[in-house]
Motif scaffolding. Structure first.
Motif, PDB file in Angstrom:
ATOM      1  N   LYS A   1       0.954  -1.119   0.212  1.00 48.08           N
ATOM      2  CA  LYS A   1       0.106  -0.270  -0.440  1.00 48.08           C
ATOM      3  C   LYS A   1       0.626   1.515   0.552  1.00 48.08           C
ATOM      4  O   LYS A   1       1.967   0.982   0.234  1.00 48.08           O
TER       5      LYS A   1
ATOM      6  N   LEU B   1      -1.876   4.639   5.002  1.00 47.89           N
ATOM      7  CA  LEU B   1      -1.780   4.196   6.360  1.00 47.89           C
ATOM      8  C   LEU B   1      -2.221   4.484   6.827  1.00 47.89           C
ATOM      9  O   LEU B   1      -1.121   5.814   6.673  1.00 47.89           O
TER      10      LEU B   1
ATOM     11  N   TYR C   1       0.479  -4.873  14.207  1.00 48.92           N
ATOM     12  CA  TYR C   1      -0.386  -5.034  12.546  1.00 48.92           C
ATOM     13  C   TYR C   1      -1.026  -6.792  13.017  1.00 48.92           C
ATOM     14  O   TYR C   1      -0.107  -8.088  13.201  1.00 48.92           O
TER      15      TYR C   1
ATOM     16  N   ALA D   1      -3.750 -10.374  12.739  1.00 50.65           N
ATOM     17  CA  ALA D   1      -4.639 -11.241  11.470  1.00 50.65           C
ATOM     18  C   ALA D   1      -5.398 -12.147  11.615  1.00 50.65           C
ATOM     19  O   ALA D   1      -4.415 -12.548  11.983  1.00 50.65           O
TER      20      ALA D   1
ATOM     21  N   VAL E   1       1.680 -10.015   5.130  1.00 48.19           N
ATOM     22  CA  VAL E   1       0.903  -8.690   5.466  1.00 48.19           C
ATOM     23  C   VAL E   1       1.798  -8.091   6.263  1.00 48.19           C
ATOM     24  O   VAL E   1       2.036  -7.027   4.919  1.00 48.19           O
TER      25      VAL E   1
ATOM     26  N   SER F   1       2.607  -6.474   2.440  1.00 46.57           N
ATOM     27  CA  SER F   1       1.605  -5.396   1.511  1.00 46.57           C
ATOM     28  C   SER F   1       1.850  -3.914   2.377  1.00 46.57           C
ATOM     29  O   SER F   1       1.098  -2.630   2.530  1.00 46.57           O
TER      30      SER F   1
ATOM     31  N   MET G   1      -6.127  -6.634  10.356  1.00 43.39           N
ATOM     32  CA  MET G   1      -6.217  -6.930   8.489  1.00 43.39           C
ATOM     33  C   MET G   1      -7.278  -8.719   8.580  1.00 43.39           C
ATOM     34  O   MET G   1      -6.792  -9.467   9.591  1.00 43.39           O
ATOM     35  N   TRP G   2      -7.279  -8.354   7.547  1.00 41.38           N
ATOM     36  CA  TRP G   2      -8.023 -10.433   6.962  1.00 41.38           C
ATOM     37  C   TRP G   2      -7.222 -10.426   6.092  1.00 41.38           C
ATOM     38  O   TRP G   2      -6.935  -9.969   4.723  1.00 41.38           O
ATOM     39  N   ILE G   3      -6.778 -12.059   5.338  1.00 40.09           N
ATOM     40  CA  ILE G   3      -6.141 -12.654   5.078  1.00 40.09           C
ATOM     41  C   ILE G   3      -6.892 -13.277   4.245  1.00 40.09           C
ATOM     42  O   ILE G   3      -7.327 -15.147   5.196  1.00 40.09           O
TER      43      ILE G   3
END
Length: 161
Positions: A29, A34, A43, A45, A56, A59, A158-160
């Protein structure tokens, strides 16, 4: 020798990022999208595979990766020279003993890293969820204790998938 290891770690990071980006489509990103800086963030997830922290990791903006440390089980990552090199030199992971029986010491270890300005990648489910259902396992209490000990730290979900 140190110079060679440092450059080999950098090349490994770049190669892994390119390879994983190619396979998954995950891209960093932009830093502006962010919160303002890479320091003192956690972070967290869902956890489905040993490669999740890499998703992660890649990203995040490239320049942030120097301050972000995945939290990983020492018992898995210290079993051979290649894993040790990758987890220590490429990712600078915070290695924890999973069978140590002292969760307070693990929280203190993570707090110390955060207070030194590092950010962390954690998986509060505590273990990989290999179930086919897209569901979170219950979180271990460590994320609560980490947040309580570090009220100045930003926790980023965060979602994986």
């Amino acid at each position: 020798m140190e110079f060679l290891k440092k450059h080999l770690a950098w090349l490994t990071d770049q190669g892994l990022c390119l390879f994983v980006s190619f396979l998954t489509g995950v891209r960093p990103k932009a830093a502006g999208s962010l919160a303002f800086n890479p320091e003192k963030k956690v972070y967290y997830a869902n956890h489905g595979s040993h490669g999740d922290f890499v998703l992660v990791w890649i990203s995040l903006p490239r320049r942030w990766r120097m301050r972000v440390r995945p939290v990983a089980g020492a018992d898995y990552w210290l079993t051979n020279r290649l894993k040790r090199f990758i987890i220590r030199r490429v990712f600078n992971a915070l290695l924890i003993p999973r069978a140590g029986g002292n969760p307070q010491a693990v929280t203190e270890q993570m707090t110390e890293a955060l207070q030194n300005g590092d950010s962390l990648i954690i998986f509060p489910e505590g273990t990989r969820n290999t179930d086919d259902d897209v569901v979170l396992l219950p979180f271990k209490s460590g994320i609560y204790h980490l947040a309580a000990a570090n009220p100045d730290v930003c926790f980023v979900p965060m979602w994986i998938n």
